[in-house]
Write a protein that holds these residues in place. Structure first.
Motif, PDB file in Angstrom:
ATOM      1  N   GLU A 147       0.889  -1.042   0.006  1.00 14.50           N
ATOM      2  CA  GLU A 147      -0.096  -0.027   0.158  1.00 14.50           C
ATOM      3  C   GLU A 147       0.867   1.126   0.137  1.00 14.50           C
ATOM      4  O   GLU A 147       1.681   1.404   0.834  1.00 14.50           O
ATOM      5  CB  GLU A 147      -0.786  -0.056   1.213  1.00 14.50           C
ATOM      6  N   PRO A 148       0.759   2.205  -0.913  1.00 15.06           N
ATOM      7  CA  PRO A 148       1.356   3.272  -0.881  1.00 15.06           C
ATOM      8  C   PRO A 148       1.336   4.182   0.370  1.00 15.06           C
ATOM      9  O   PRO A 148       0.388   4.098   1.272  1.00 15.06           O
ATOM     10  CB  PRO A 148       0.830   4.252  -2.150  1.00 15.06           C
ATOM     11  N   HIS A 149       2.451   4.911   0.732  1.00 17.09           N
ATOM     12  CA  HIS A 149       2.283   5.201   2.095  1.00 17.09           C
ATOM     13  C   HIS A 149       1.209   6.608   2.339  1.00 17.09           C
ATOM     14  O   HIS A 149       0.971   6.735   3.485  1.00 17.09           O
ATOM     15  CB  HIS A 149       3.652   6.197   2.396  1.00 17.09           C
ATOM     16  N   ASP A 150       0.861   7.126   0.977  1.00 13.82           N
ATOM     17  CA  ASP A 150      -0.186   8.260   1.269  1.00 13.82           C
ATOM     18  C   ASP A 150      -1.324   7.966   0.764  1.00 13.82           C
ATOM     19  O   ASP A 150      -2.290   8.586   0.342  1.00 13.82           O
ATOM     20  CB  ASP A 150       0.190   9.438   0.395  1.00 13.82           C
ATOM     21  N   ALA A 151      -1.737   6.420   0.965  1.00 10.48           N
ATOM     22  CA  ALA A 151      -2.982   6.016   0.269  1.00 10.48           C
ATOM     23  C   ALA A 151      -4.221   6.503   0.915  1.00 10.48           C
ATOM     24  O   ALA A 151      -3.890   6.743   2.301  1.00 10.48           O
ATOM     25  CB  ALA A 151      -3.171   4.583   0.604  1.00 10.48           C
ATOM     26  N   PRO A 152      -5.353   7.139   0.457  1.00  4.25           N
ATOM     27  CA  PRO A 152      -6.439   7.825   0.945  1.00  4.25           C
ATOM     28  C   PRO A 152      -7.052   6.773   1.935  1.00  4.25           C
ATOM     29  O   PRO A 152      -7.321   5.698   1.343  1.00  4.25           O
ATOM     30  CB  PRO A 152      -7.219   8.355  -0.070  1.00  4.25           C
ATOM     31  N   ILE A 153      -7.436   7.359   2.822  1.00  2.00           N
ATOM     32  CA  ILE A 153      -8.242   6.369   3.845  1.00  2.00           C
ATOM     33  C   ILE A 153      -9.183   7.090   4.545  1.00  2.00           C
ATOM     34  O   ILE A 153      -9.222   8.373   4.817  1.00  2.00           O
ATOM     35  CB  ILE A 153      -7.486   5.620   4.828  1.00  2.00           C
ATOM     36  N   LEU A 154     -10.256   6.470   4.944  1.00  2.00           N
ATOM     37  CA  LEU A 154     -11.628   7.088   5.688  1.00  2.00           C
ATOM     38  C   LEU A 154     -11.009   7.615   6.837  1.00  2.00           C
ATOM     39  O   LEU A 154     -10.354   7.126   7.615  1.00  2.00           O
ATOM     40  CB  LEU A 154     -12.626   5.926   5.665  1.00  2.00           C
ATOM     41  N   HIS A 209      -9.609  10.594   6.957  1.00  4.34           N
ATOM     42  CA  HIS A 209      -8.578  11.572   6.741  1.00  4.34           C
ATOM     43  C   HIS A 209      -8.672  12.371   5.450  1.00  4.34           C
ATOM     44  O   HIS A 209      -8.891  11.708   4.474  1.00  4.34           O
ATOM     45  CB  HIS A 209      -7.187  10.749   6.614  1.00  4.34           C
ATOM     46  N   PRO A 238      -7.311  13.392   2.133  1.00  6.20           N
ATOM     47  CA  PRO A 238      -6.157  12.984   1.330  1.00  6.20           C
ATOM     48  C   PRO A 238      -4.990  13.779   1.344  1.00  6.20           C
ATOM     49  O   PRO A 238      -5.244  15.125   1.499  1.00  6.20           O
ATOM     50  CB  PRO A 238      -6.435  12.681   0.123  1.00  6.20           C
ATOM     51  N   VAL A 239      -3.754  13.462   1.187  1.00  7.85           N
ATOM     52  CA  VAL A 239      -2.520  14.201   1.642  1.00  7.85           C
ATOM     53  C   VAL A 239      -2.383  15.030   0.058  1.00  7.85           C
ATOM     54  O   VAL A 239      -2.812  14.557  -0.749  1.00  7.85           O
ATOM     55  CB  VAL A 239      -1.245  13.374   1.595  1.00  7.85           C
TER      56      VAL A 239
END
Lengths: 97, 808, 234
Positions: free
Chosen positions: C47-54, C56, C58-59
């Motif tokens: 999983e990429p380090h900046d994966a969007p998650i519920l 948060h 997204p970066v």
């Protein structure tokens, strides 16, 4: 906007609107060139519209964002008209057929 | 059983819940998609071989026209707005749309307008001159069927629907965002919808004005489009001023979906998100100054040609940024190629081809050869089917688990994508090579050499059409027996994934909060991914949540559908009247239907306004830049913004024919200045009394309020009385014969203004009735204020009409 | 093969557009395909380090320089296309000098034609000969139904319509003009190869739209003069 003063304000605005209308209908007697005449008339109409919008529709006392929103609509309407005229001026018309 | 059925029927007919209405929009749009698709397949069959005679030229032209109109107005936008209805309130953490009953009414206007469009087939003939409805072919002389009247009525109804929706969504998205959800923090789908409704708001009034003028020309024999001073050029301008933004209106929601779906499946944030947003806004603004490229060959001169070439080419720049950002997003990703990802990636690929070929058409030099050919057809189908429809289908797979709570069959969906993608290209790519073949021809001869490419396209059409059966079968079956999807099957970050699938009627128990550090706090832990340490906020089941769930279970209203239905039969009554002869047009509306429509409309208006339907305005929400403006007031002003464009176009049409006319009657010869002066004084005075009514209400003075309202009503009546007298004397003096265009512009513009005065007077009567009961004087004068805004606007319009028609 | 000057010009411009389109497509689609293949989800890919998650936002990522670079490169390509288009449109919208064809010792012709669209046929009036109308319709093959023009002369057309919105197009010459009532649109061409070419309507004008076809016959000058003498001059 306290109660008593606004009533006077509304009446003064009303008087100005009527006065401007009076000027409008008597303007032709000055025998101005057509373009000057038309510009003055539309200018007077615009000031009347602005007065109504500012005081009767109390945009003057609303947040700036709201008047910006209204002006945006007017700008887009003006774009339509000015571009149409740009085309119109370069078209050839012939009225025979 | 019967009771259950009536309960279900009542729920769907009377619902005001944004999720129910969203589902209704999606299903109805898919229905029209199938209908318009079948028309297209029949046309492809006709064109498969030279000199074919499956369809006569007359029927072919009807199919071409209705296919285009249905796809553009009744499929693309409503499909997208089905998602917007369902998803946007969830994504921005709003309780519902700002005006739930207005939302229901938009849907029913949409449905009935579509029914009306299809009905046109059964009244002589459907519209048969292309979706662009070029003038002067719309004149009664060339199109003597009632079908075109019905089509015009249908278009007017759907513009009403779209305008209601635009106002509703704008207020919702500006005023009802979850705490901390600043505009720039919104994801791309809400952004694309925001930009889309902005374009809708300012583009559709132009179309409404155009169709209205068209209809009045047909029904009453006026001369806007049948004269050469107006005619083809006037129509081209007012139509394409709307028409080009409309292209982006049907595209942007799909772009928004694409830009949200791809990052979710790539597991990386959208690359350059703020530049993508900036590009959407830039493209929307530029879209209003490029319409001339649709009329390159009308011959408006080399300077204007070059100007429009530059603006049109420039509009491709923001799209370049969007496409590059989407592709960059895939770098160093973990791309899961689920159906939604496949469809959105496919949409990007097809959109690139459509975009590049669009640059060809932006070049005025190439357009001199490509205009009106299948190259154009291929180009815009790559955008509208390739970009929009494929993107929207991606959205359908993406949100299907959320909406139904069940998972679709993934491998069937992937096959659906592969077959669709291949079929699409077999269908539309050959059309690029048919760059000599004219659009909209019903047949062609064998020696043109177009046979093989056409046959290929037809085969592709059936592959593409057949592939959609997989979609419908898959979704129909999965909605019943699919495995439960869970709250967040795709691991998305936007708020809808925090709710159970399907979400409860009242959506969130407590509205989520966006914190400054970028975390989002939910009122409950429902739907959070396992092991997530974030998003734990207040405990579940706050009192606010309970209050809302009860409101929504009662949130049924019979009035929206009734109102839409009465408008439907009213317009039916107006349009199916049979004109007896072309010259002069005599016109017989079908009075019984009109009367029914008016009566039913008044009843439902009364019911609508008397119904207790509370919509709570949350105060601690994010509402920049309209923090201090109440929802209703913002709605009224937004509506008035659309009205500005509407009257702007009507006045623009007057300017247009006047500038093109060699002569125009001098002031005072046709329209009596004294009449105009009197009406101006009356209307200005009525504005004064209207503001006095508000001042009295503020001061708590009931008598003052009632007298001022009576004064406003009386002055409105006096205005109409003078106007009617003027109309009558002008009409009987044969002014249409002596001064056709001055009379046309005068009667239409002042007529539309007069209708606004009548509407204002109806509101005054309603206000009076309430004022007599003692309302508005205890600080509850908002309704009075809103009426005033409208009434003064009507006054402002007259302030311009007076010098334009009487003095200049 | 050169059929008309406008067609040669169109072909050059069209291929300029197409070469650039192919170049751009190769880069864009190439990147897209490479990324999709290289970065697709495989067993073991992390999983990429900046994966969007519920829970948060997204970066935010991405550089202004990418957008600026995209816009700059596009602007360069588009400027080339605009310059090419402007060169062509100047030719298309220029008005060439009248020709001077000696039909007989007392009659000359200036290569100007009035074209009028009707539902569903085209009328042609040679300038100076208003009483003789050529009517182009597919069913008619007589001399009076053929719109003849001389080879290698600048033919100037004034296009209008008598009823609805038509579009006059000689697709082999890559020449088109909108034909609508009350306006006259000007278009010109120089046909270089003798032969018959199809004139067709390119705007939906009614049930006869598909068959609103006429023939234009490009003749050598001598043949044109004798045709003109026998058909138009009477």
């Amino acid at each position: 906007m306290s109660g008593v003063n606004t009533n006077y304000l509304y009446l003064i605005i009303f008087a100005i609107l009527i006065g401007e209308t009076d000027i409008e209908v008597n303007l032709f007697s000055l025998n101005l060139a057509f373009s000057t005449y038309a510009s003055i008339l539309l200018g007077l109409a615009a000031t009347k519209a602005i007065m109504i919008a500012m005081f009767y529709q109390h945009l003057k006392y609303e947040p700036k964002s709201l008047s910006t929103w209204v002006i945006l609509g007017i700008v887009i309407a003006s774009i339509l008209m000015s571009f149409s005229f740009l085309q119109l001026s370069s078209h050839s018309f012939h009225y025979t057929s | 059983m019967a009771e259950r059925f009536s309960a279900v029927a009542k729920r769907w007919l009377y619902t005001t819940n944004h999720k129910d209405i969203g589902i209704l929009y999606i299903i109805t749009a898919l229905f029209f998609f199938v209908a318009a698709g079948l028309l297209a397949l029949t046309m492809r069959t006709q064109l498969s071989i030279p000199n074919n005679n499956v369809l006569t030229a007359e029927v072919y032209n009807q199919f071409v026209t209705v296919h285009g109109l249905l796809m553009i107005f009744w499929v693309l936008s409503p499909f997208a707005f089905g998602f917007a209805n369902y998803i946007i309130p969830l994504q921005i953490g709003a309780r519902d749309l700002a005006f739930p009953r207005l939302n229901a009414m938009s849907y029913w206007f949409y449905l009935f307008s579509g029914v009306m469009m299809i009905l046109s087939f059964f009244f002589g003939a459907a519209p048969d001159l292309g979706w662009t409805l070029y003038s002067p072919q719309t004149a009664f002389e060339f199109a003597p069927t009632i079908g075109l009247n019905l089509g015009a009525g249908a278009l007017i109804l759907i513009v009403v629907s779209i305008t209601m929706s635009s106002v509703n969504f704008l207020v919702t998205m500006f005023k009802m965002r979850a705490p901390g959800l600043k505009l720039r923090r919104m994801s791309l789908f809400p952004w694309s919808i925001l930009v889309t409704i902005f374009m809708m708001l300012y583009a559709f009034p132009s179309f409404l004005a155009a169709v209205l003028l068209l209809y009045v020309d047909r029904a009453f024999g006026t001369f806007y489009f049948s004269s050469i001073q107006g005619g083809s050029l006037l129509w081209d301008n007012v139509f394409w001023f709307f028409g080009h933004p409309e292209v982006y209106i049907v595209l942007f929601p799909a772009l928004g979906i694409i830009a949200d779906v791809i990052p979710t499946f790539a597991r990386r944030p959208l690359y350059g998100s703020k530049y993508v947003i900036g590009s959407l806004v830039a493209a929307a603004l530029i879209s209003f100054v490029v319409w001339g490229h649709h009329m390159f060959l009308t011959g408006y001169g080399v300077i204007t040609d070059k100007l429009y070439t530059v603006t049109t080419v420039a509009v491709s720049l923001p799209f370049d940024v969007i496409v590059i950002s989407l592709i960059e997003t895939l770098a160093v990703a973990k791309l899961r190629l689920k159906a939604a990802a496949l469809f959105t990636l496919g949409a990007v690929a097809l959109f690139i081809i459509g975009g590049i070929t669009g640059v060809y058409l932006a070049s005025v030099a190439l357009d001199y050869a490509l205009r009106g050919t299948y190259f154009v057809v291929a180009h815009f189908h790559y955008i509208m089917v390739g970009g929009s429809i494929m993107g929207l289908i991606g959205g359908l797979y993406y949100w299907f688990p959320k909406i139904t709570g069940r998972m679709y069959n993934e491998s069937m969906a992937r096959i659906h994508f592969i077959v669709s993608f291949i079929g699409f290209n077999v269908l539309y790519f050959p059309m690029f090579l048919l760059l000599d073949m004219p659009r909209r021809i019903a047949t062609y001869s064998p020696d043109t050499g177009w046979g093989l490419l056409n046959l290929t396209a037809t085969v592709g059409g059936f592959i593409f059409g057949g592939a959609q059966l997989l979609l419908f079968y898959n979704l129909y079956r999965s909605a019943r027996v699919g495995p439960p999807a869970g709250p967040n099957p795709w691991n998305g970050w936007t708020l809808e994934w925090a709710l159970p699938s399907p979400p409860p009627a009242h959506d969130f128990d407590t509205i989520p909060t966006f914190m400054d550090d970028g975390t989002i706090h939910f009122g409950s832990s429902i739907g959070l991914p396992n092991g997530s340490s974030h998003g734990i906020g207040e405990p579940n089941g706050s009192s606010v949540g309970h209050e809302y769930s009860s409101i929504h279970s009662e949130g049924l209203s019979p009035w929206p559908i009734l109102m839409a239905f009465s408008a439907f039969i009213f317009f039916l009554g107006i349009t199916i009247g049979k004109p007896a002869s072309p010259q002069p047009v005599t016109y017989q509306p079908f009075w019984p239907l009109i009367a029914d429509g008016v009566i039913l409309g008044l009843i439902s208006l009364l019911g609508y306004s008397r119904e207790k339907f509370n919509v709570h305005e949350d105060t601690n929400v994010e509402s920049w830049p309209f923090k201090q403006v109440p929802n209703m007031k913002l709605g009224i002003w937004t509506f008035l913004g659309a009205e500005v464009i509407f009257f702007g176009v009507l006045i623009g049409a007057y300017f247009f024919v006047r500038t093109a006319s060699p002569t125009w009657p001098t002031p005072g010869t046709v329209f009596d200045i004294r009449n105009g002066f009197a009406m101006t004084l009356v209307l200005l005075t009525s504005s004064m009394t209207a503001i006095m009514a508000l001042a009295s209400a503020r001061a708590g003075n009931k008598n003052g309020l009632i007298i001022s309202l009576l004064g406003t009503l009386g002055l409105g009546g006096l205005f109409l009385y003078i106007k009617a007298g003027e109309w009558f004397s002008l009409g009987s003096s044969g002014v249409f014969n002596t001064y056709p265009l001055p009379a046309t512009s005068y009667f239409i513009t002042t007529g539309v203004h007069g209708v606004h005065v009548v509407a204002g007077m109806c509101m005054t009567v309603y206000l009076l009735a309430n004022a007599l009961k003692g309302k508005y004087i205890k600080g509850d004068h908002a309704t009075l204020e809103h009426f005033g805004l409208y009434w003064h606007f009507v006054d402002i319009v007259w302030v311009f009409l007076f010098p334009l028609f009487y003095l200049i | 093969m050169a059929i008309s000057n406008m067609q040669v010009q169109f072909d050059n411009l069209f291929w300029l557009f197409t070469y650039l389109a192919i170049a751009v497509s190769v880069v864009v689609f190439g990147l897209m395909v490479i990324f999709i293949i290289k970065y697709r989800d495989r067993s073991g890919s992390s999983e990429p380090h900046d994966a969007p998650i519920l829970g948060h936002l997204p970066v935010a990522r991405g550089h202004a320089r990418t957008a600026i670079l995209t816009v700059s490169l596009s602007t360069i390509i588009l400027t080339v296309l605009i310059i090419g288009s402007f060169g062509s449109i100047d030719t298309i919208l220029s008005s060439p000098a009248p020709c001077n064809i000696q039909i007989s010792h007392s009659v000359t012709y200036n290569c100007s034609v009035l074209v009028t669209g009707h539902r569903f046929y085209w009328d042609f009036n040679y300038a100076g000969f208003p009483n003789r109308t050529i009517t182009g319709a597919p069913s008619c093959q007589q001399a009076i139904c053929i719109f003849a023009v001389p080879q290698s002369e600048d033919i100037r057309l004034n296009v209008t319509s008598a009823d609805v919105f038509h579009n006059f197009g000689v697709i082999a010459f890559k020449v088109k003009a909108d034909a609508y009532p009350g306006h006259v649109n000007f278009i010109w061409f120089n046909a270089e190869t003798i032969g018959n070419y199809t004139i067709q309507c390119y705007e939906l004008c009614g049930p006869g739209h598909a068959t609103m076809i006429a023939t234009i016959d490009v003749m050598p000058l001598g043949q044109f003069v004798s045709w003109f003498n026998s058909t138009i001059v009477q």
